[in-house]
Write a protein that holds these residues in place. Sequence first.
Motif, PDB file in Angstrom:
ATOM      1  N   ASP A 198       0.991  -0.828  -0.374  1.00 47.66           N
ATOM      2  CA  ASP A 198      -0.030  -0.390   0.094  1.00 47.66           C
ATOM      3  C   ASP A 198       0.894   1.678   0.058  1.00 47.66           C
ATOM      4  OD1 ASP A 198       1.045  -0.199   2.391  1.00 47.66           O
ATOM      5  OD2 ASP A 198      -0.875  -0.155   3.623  1.00 47.66           O
ATOM      6  N   TYR A 199       1.789   1.850  -0.568  1.00 49.46           N
ATOM      7  CA  TYR A 199       2.826   2.247  -0.631  1.00 49.46           C
ATOM      8  C   TYR A 199       2.309   3.216  -1.482  1.00 49.46           C
ATOM      9  CZ  TYR A 199       6.740   5.170  -2.282  1.00 49.46           C
ATOM     10  OH  TYR A 199       7.654   6.350  -2.709  1.00 49.46           O
ATOM     11  N   ASN A 200       2.718   4.649  -0.073  1.00 46.81           N
ATOM     12  CA  ASN A 200       1.673   6.326  -1.011  1.00 46.81           C
ATOM     13  C   ASN A 200       0.601   5.889  -1.038  1.00 46.81           C
ATOM     14  OD1 ASN A 200       4.487   7.601   0.129  1.00 46.81           O
ATOM     15  ND2 ASN A 200       4.266   7.472  -2.236  1.00 46.81           N
ATOM     16  N   GLN A 201      -0.391   5.103  -1.163  1.00 43.43           N
ATOM     17  CA  GLN A 201      -1.657   4.745  -0.671  1.00 43.43           C
ATOM     18  C   GLN A 201      -2.995   5.771  -0.341  1.00 43.43           C
ATOM     19  OE1 GLN A 201      -2.876   2.874  -3.713  1.00 43.43           O
ATOM     20  NE2 GLN A 201      -1.204   3.304  -3.978  1.00 43.43           N
ATOM     21  N   GLN A 243       7.228   0.447   8.360  1.00 43.95           N
ATOM     22  CA  GLN A 243       6.911  -0.388   8.810  1.00 43.95           C
ATOM     23  C   GLN A 243       7.071  -2.148   8.411  1.00 43.95           C
ATOM     24  OE1 GLN A 243       2.893  -0.514   9.695  1.00 43.95           O
ATOM     25  NE2 GLN A 243       3.090  -1.176  12.278  1.00 43.95           N
ATOM     26  N   ASN A 244       7.676  -3.167   9.407  1.00 44.55           N
ATOM     27  CA  ASN A 244       8.011  -3.778   8.893  1.00 44.55           C
ATOM     28  C   ASN A 244       9.198  -3.935   8.293  1.00 44.55           C
ATOM     29  OD1 ASN A 244       6.511  -4.497  11.236  1.00 44.55           O
ATOM     30  ND2 ASN A 244       4.372  -4.867   9.783  1.00 44.55           N
ATOM     31  N   ASP A 245       9.921  -2.935   8.241  1.00 36.55           N
ATOM     32  CA  ASP A 245      10.894  -2.701   7.409  1.00 36.55           C
ATOM     33  C   ASP A 245      10.554  -2.780   5.590  1.00 36.55           C
ATOM     34  OD1 ASP A 245      12.333  -3.311   9.444  1.00 36.55           O
ATOM     35  OD2 ASP A 245      12.991  -5.309   8.903  1.00 36.55           O
ATOM     36  N   SER A 246       9.308  -1.734   6.026  1.00 42.88           N
ATOM     37  CA  SER A 246       9.005  -2.130   4.465  1.00 42.88           C
ATOM     38  C   SER A 246       8.397  -0.646   4.065  1.00 42.88           C
ATOM     39  CB  SER A 246       7.690  -2.993   3.919  1.00 42.88           C
ATOM     40  OG  SER A 246       8.165  -4.266   3.770  1.00 42.88           O
ATOM     41  N   ILE A 247       8.803   0.430   2.725  1.00 41.12           N
ATOM     42  CA  ILE A 247       8.224   2.304   3.139  1.00 41.12           C
ATOM     43  C   ILE A 247       6.218   2.053   2.798  1.00 41.12           C
ATOM     44  CG2 ILE A 247       8.667   3.967   1.589  1.00 41.12           C
ATOM     45  CD1 ILE A 247      10.844   3.734   1.230  1.00 41.12           C
ATOM     46  N   ILE A 248       6.020   3.106   3.417  1.00 36.59           N
ATOM     47  CA  ILE A 248       4.251   2.357   2.594  1.00 36.59           C
ATOM     48  C   ILE A 248       4.437   4.099   3.170  1.00 36.59           C
ATOM     49  CG2 ILE A 248       4.117   1.131   4.583  1.00 36.59           C
ATOM     50  CD1 ILE A 248       3.221   2.828   7.240  1.00 36.59           C
ATOM     51  N   LEU A 302      -0.658   5.616   9.674  1.00 36.57           N
ATOM     52  CA  LEU A 302      -0.442   5.607   8.557  1.00 36.57           C
ATOM     53  C   LEU A 302      -0.098   3.662   8.302  1.00 36.57           C
ATOM     54  CD1 LEU A 302       1.838   7.756   6.546  1.00 36.57           C
ATOM     55  CD2 LEU A 302      -0.529   7.335   6.201  1.00 36.57           C
ATOM     56  N   LEU A 303       0.575   3.650  10.165  1.00 38.05           N
ATOM     57  CA  LEU A 303       0.627   2.383  10.212  1.00 38.05           C
ATOM     58  C   LEU A 303      -0.491   1.306   9.996  1.00 38.05           C
ATOM     59  CD1 LEU A 303       3.194   2.990  13.052  1.00 38.05           C
ATOM     60  CD2 LEU A 303       3.821   2.727  10.761  1.00 38.05           C
ATOM     61  N   LYS A 304       0.359  -0.150  10.602  1.00 37.70           N
ATOM     62  CA  LYS A 304      -1.201  -0.987  10.100  1.00 37.70           C
ATOM     63  C   LYS A 304      -1.271  -1.781  10.731  1.00 37.70           C
ATOM     64  CE  LYS A 304       0.757  -2.844   5.613  1.00 37.70           C
ATOM     65  NZ  LYS A 304       1.475  -3.798   4.656  1.00 37.70           N
TER      66      LYS A 304
END
Length: 379
Positions: free
Chosen positions: A63-66, A89-94, A377-379
Amino acid sequence: MAKTNKFRFSFIIVLLIGIWLLLPHHIRMALTYWFPGIEDYKIFDNRTVIAADDAFIWPLASDYNQTELSSEYRDTLESYQTIAYLVIQNDSIIYEEYWDDFGPESYTNSFSAAKSIVSLLIGAAIDDGYIQSVDQKVGDFLPYMNDGKNAELKIRNLLTMSSGSNWDESYTSPLSMTTKAYYGNNLTDLAKDMYIVDDPGKIYSYKSGDSQLLSQVLIHATGKSLSEYTSEKLWKPMGASQNALWSLDKKNGTEKAYCCFNSNARDFALLGALINHQGYWRNQQIISENYINDATTSANYLKTEDNKPVDFYGFQYWILNYDGMKIPYARGILGQYIFSIPEKNAIIVRLGHKRSKVKVNYHPSEIYSYLEMGINLLK
């Protein structure tokens, strides 16, 4: 009459040039550039901090930049002249956004966030056996710190900004030690002008000289430049994608350790990951877990100058208690922030030109907005 006026004008010009040339180097620099800026690496000599051959490339979340930031959040970012805002988050760019022609590879000064890098290097030097512990005396490495009250100074006191030294942290006076450090050309001699006037390990008092003195300990302990040791112990192992630049006091000189580490938002985020993972990253323990825990724990045995417990600072790391979470972060004077949120395995990086002058328990007031918008923005 015309010849007389021309002579007087020429005399004044020559006199002014003479006065200018007689001014100390740091005052000439300060009068030329006036205020520090995020691209000051362009006016200083720099030493390269070599990046990894096998760089870690942050993956993009599904969901990057969604998610669109609210107008209120965007107003906050833009009113403080943000140039980078990055949420992982979780070592991925959101989420990731840049302003004013800055991008993922743009250099910018970290200012005092560099102090946190120095702290991590102390941890590395302890792991390597160059330093016995944070309670080792500074004089073991710097003989000129073995006289009188200086001999009481421990590495721990420098890490926690409780040296009790004579360092003048003024940012407005051209005669202060901080101005001399930033615009001057002899940091080694300036560090030797530091001496202890109050009992170390008692009172918290933020002083950039404490960080600079830590760098002198590292240089003497390791036999390496600060940039070389950073490359070896942090930048390469973490997987930095781009060489960093550490500004010097002069060509082939000494790193401005208390500030002036220049890199990009994504590579700065690796420092946040190191905290979230207790020093373990890319299948190796880069910095010992014990040191990371100590560095990100408030030195509440110290008192502030108004006699309150220090619940906001560890080993060159700021500590914020936010919404029931302990958030360690690195911080620079123009709003450079690297927030680690271990409870959510998240990192927020904000870089820019300005920060709020209002503080809440030693924390700039606008950081609460950066955290709120990022956590939303975090899950």
